[in-house]
Design a protein around this motif. Structure first.
Motif, short mmCIF file in Angstrom:
data_model
loop_
_atom_site.label_atom_id
_atom_site.label_comp_id
_atom_site.label_asym_id
_atom_site.label_seq_id
_atom_site.Cartn_x
_atom_site.Cartn_y
_atom_site.Cartn_z
N MET A 56 17.20 -5.85 13.00
CA MET A 56 15.88 -6.21 13.52
C MET A 56 15.28 -5.13 14.41
SD MET A 56 15.14 -8.84 11.96
CE MET A 56 16.17 -9.47 10.67
N GLY A 57 16.14 -4.30 15.02
CA GLY A 57 15.63 -3.16 15.79
C GLY A 57 14.88 -2.20 14.88
N PHE A 58 15.46 -1.95 13.72
CA PHE A 58 14.81 -1.10 12.72
C PHE A 58 13.48 -1.71 12.29
CE2 PHE A 58 13.97 0.07 8.30
CZ PHE A 58 14.03 1.45 8.35
N ALA A 59 13.51 -3.02 12.01
CA ALA A 59 12.28 -3.71 11.59
C ALA A 59 11.19 -3.56 12.66
CB ALA A 59 12.58 -5.19 11.34
N ARG A 60 11.59 -3.74 13.90
CA ARG A 60 10.62 -3.70 15.00
C ARG A 60 9.99 -2.31 15.10
NH1 ARG A 60 13.87 -5.55 18.77
NH2 ARG A 60 13.39 -7.75 18.43
N ASP A 61 10.84 -1.26 14.95
CA ASP A 61 10.35 0.11 15.13
C ASP A 61 9.58 0.63 13.93
OD1 ASP A 61 11.75 -0.03 17.45
OD2 ASP A 61 13.41 1.27 16.79
N VAL A 62 10.01 0.25 12.73
CA VAL A 62 9.54 0.96 11.53
C VAL A 62 8.58 0.14 10.67
CG1 VAL A 62 10.30 2.04 9.37
CG2 VAL A 62 11.62 2.41 11.47
N ALA A 63 8.78 -1.18 10.63
CA ALA A 63 8.03 -1.98 9.65
C ALA A 63 6.54 -2.08 9.99
CB ALA A 63 8.62 -3.38 9.56
N ASP A 64 5.71 -1.90 8.97
CA ASP A 64 4.30 -2.25 9.11
C ASP A 64 4.15 -3.76 8.94
OD1 ASP A 64 3.27 0.46 9.26
OD2 ASP A 64 3.87 0.63 7.17
N ARG A 65 5.06 -4.32 8.15
CA ARG A 65 4.96 -5.73 7.79
C ARG A 65 6.36 -6.26 7.55
NH1 ARG A 65 2.13 -7.67 2.43
NH2 ARG A 65 2.05 -5.44 2.01
N LEU B 160 20.47 4.52 9.61
CA LEU B 160 19.11 4.09 10.02
C LEU B 160 18.28 5.28 10.47
CD1 LEU B 160 19.84 0.73 11.91
CD2 LEU B 160 19.02 1.04 9.56
N ASP B 161 18.93 6.27 11.11
CA ASP B 161 18.19 7.46 11.55
C ASP B 161 17.61 8.22 10.36
OD1 ASP B 161 18.56 6.95 14.19
OD2 ASP B 161 20.22 8.37 14.46
N VAL B 162 18.41 8.33 9.29
CA VAL B 162 17.91 9.00 8.08
C VAL B 162 16.72 8.21 7.52
CG1 VAL B 162 18.46 9.53 5.67
CG2 VAL B 162 20.08 10.14 7.49
N MET B 163 16.84 6.89 7.54
CA MET B 163 15.74 6.05 7.02
C MET B 163 14.49 6.15 7.90
SD MET B 163 18.08 2.83 5.90
CE MET B 163 16.70 1.73 5.59
N ARG B 164 14.70 6.27 9.21
CA ARG B 164 13.55 6.46 10.10
C ARG B 164 12.83 7.76 9.78
NH1 ARG B 164 14.31 2.92 14.88
NH2 ARG B 164 16.48 2.27 14.69
N GLY B 165 13.63 8.81 9.54
CA GLY B 165 13.05 10.12 9.19
C GLY B 165 12.23 10.03 7.91
N LEU B 166 12.77 9.30 6.96
CA LEU B 166 12.09 9.12 5.67
C LEU B 166 10.78 8.36 5.88
CD1 LEU B 166 12.52 9.66 2.69
CD2 LEU B 166 13.72 7.47 2.54
N ALA B 167 10.83 7.36 6.74
CA ALA B 167 9.62 6.58 7.04
C ALA B 167 8.55 7.49 7.65
CB ALA B 167 9.95 5.44 7.99
N GLU B 168 8.97 8.38 8.55
CA GLU B 168 8.02 9.29 9.20
C GLU B 168 7.40 10.26 8.19
OE1 GLU B 168 10.17 11.02 12.46
OE2 GLU B 168 10.23 9.04 13.45
N SER B 169 8.14 10.55 7.12
CA SER B 169 7.62 11.48 6.12
C SER B 169 6.54 10.84 5.24
CB SER B 169 8.76 12.01 5.24
OG SER B 169 9.10 11.03 4.25
N ALA C 41 0.85 -1.20 0.00
CA ALA C 41 0.00 0.00 0.00
C ALA C 41 0.87 1.24 0.00
CB ALA C 41 -0.89 0.00 1.24
N ALA C 42 0.35 2.34 -0.55
CA ALA C 42 1.08 3.60 -0.53
C ALA C 42 1.38 3.97 0.92
CB ALA C 42 0.26 4.69 -1.20
N GLY C 43 2.63 4.32 1.18
CA GLY C 43 3.03 4.73 2.53
C GLY C 43 3.45 3.58 3.43
#
Ligand code: ADP
Ligand code: MG
Length: 243
Positions: free
Chosen positions: A199-208, A179-188, A29-31
């Motif tokens: 896996m920390g990134f996956a846990r925090d950021v992934a929808d799936r 990863l911080d830059v990628m987190r920011g991008l995810a928030e956008s 899905a978009a986003g």
């Protein structure tokens, strides 16, 4: 659910006789933020490379933002919508950071150099390296180079960003800044597909989280379910190795 921005149906790919993607079906899905995990050789890179047609495939359908990846003409259109970041930053070594970021928008989108540089400076600021714009890639740390690579991909104003193990080539102390830059991008709100063992990134950021095994999607679920209660023993075994 909003309409899928990526639709993959019955995707099969072979390298010679090696069947590397087997009947993959996936809608994004978009986003949405997807993290793709799985053992080495399971087809993770090949799958995401099929989304911008860096790899050809023999069977199935891939539709990106309504554009079917079937004709060469559509290929151009799709590449404009999909940015990609690789393990080995793939920057042009003989060009400054700024030039690396302005090149594609000038060439492909036909922007004036002035417009492209203004946009590039904004992006370099966003990834925290505005002061490095006049340097060459070799003068930067790995983490900085990868942040340039992210800025370069974003300069094309893509709707989708693909990341193929973006932190695997980095010294451990530089993983966090990328990863911080990628987190920011995810928030956008960016649509993101990320192949990673972080896996920390996956846990925090992934929808799936998508678990690949031998060219197939073995299972997919929220990070909570994948990490705490996976459906497959093979997922459990794989996660024990990377966690
Ligand atoms: P992953 O990213 O999960 O490690 P890949 O998508 O890179 O897996 O590879 C899937 C399979 O395809 C592996 O068996 C790999 O050796 C093979 N493969 C990948 N790229 C090529 C290629 N260009 N030519 C032949 N075989 C390839
Ligand atoms: Mg790979």
């Amino acid at each position: 659910m909003s309409k899928a921005i990526i639709q993959i149906k019955g995707l099969n790919k072979w390298f010679g006789r090696l069947h590397v993607l087997r009947e993959v079906n996936l809608e994004v899905a978009a986003g949405e933020k997807l993290v793709i995990v799985g053992p080495s050789g399971s087809g993770k890179s090949t799958l995401i490379r099929c989304i911008n047609r860096l790899e050809e495939f023999q069977q199935g359908e891939v539709v990106v933002d309504g554009i079917p990846l079937s004709s060469a003409k559509n290929l151009e259109a799709v590449r404009r919508e999909v940015g990609m970041v690789f393990q080995q930053f793939n920057l042009f070594p003989h060009m400054t950071v700024l030039h690396n970021v302005t090149l594609a928008p000038c060439k492909v989108r036909g922007w004036s150099l002035e417009k492209a540089e203004r946009k590039a400076q904004e992006l370099l600021e966003r990834v925290g390296i505005a002061d490095q714009a006049r340097k060459y890639p070799a003068q930067l740390s790995g983490g900085q180079q990868q942040r340039v690579a992210i800025a370069r991909a974003l300069a094309m104003e893509p709707k989708i960003m693909l990341f193929d193990e973006p932190t695997s080539a980095l010294d451990p102390e530089m993983v966090g800044e990328v990863l911080d830059v990628m987190r920011g991008l995810a928030e956008s709100g960016m649509t993101m597909l990320v192949v990673t063992h972080e896996m920390g990134f996956a846990r925090d950021v992934a929808d799936r989280v998508i678990v690949m095994d031998q060219g197939q999607i073995l299972e997919q679920a929220s990070p909570e379910v994948i990490f705490q209660n996976p459906a497959h023993e093979r997922t459990r075994v794989f996660l024990q190795r990377v966690l």
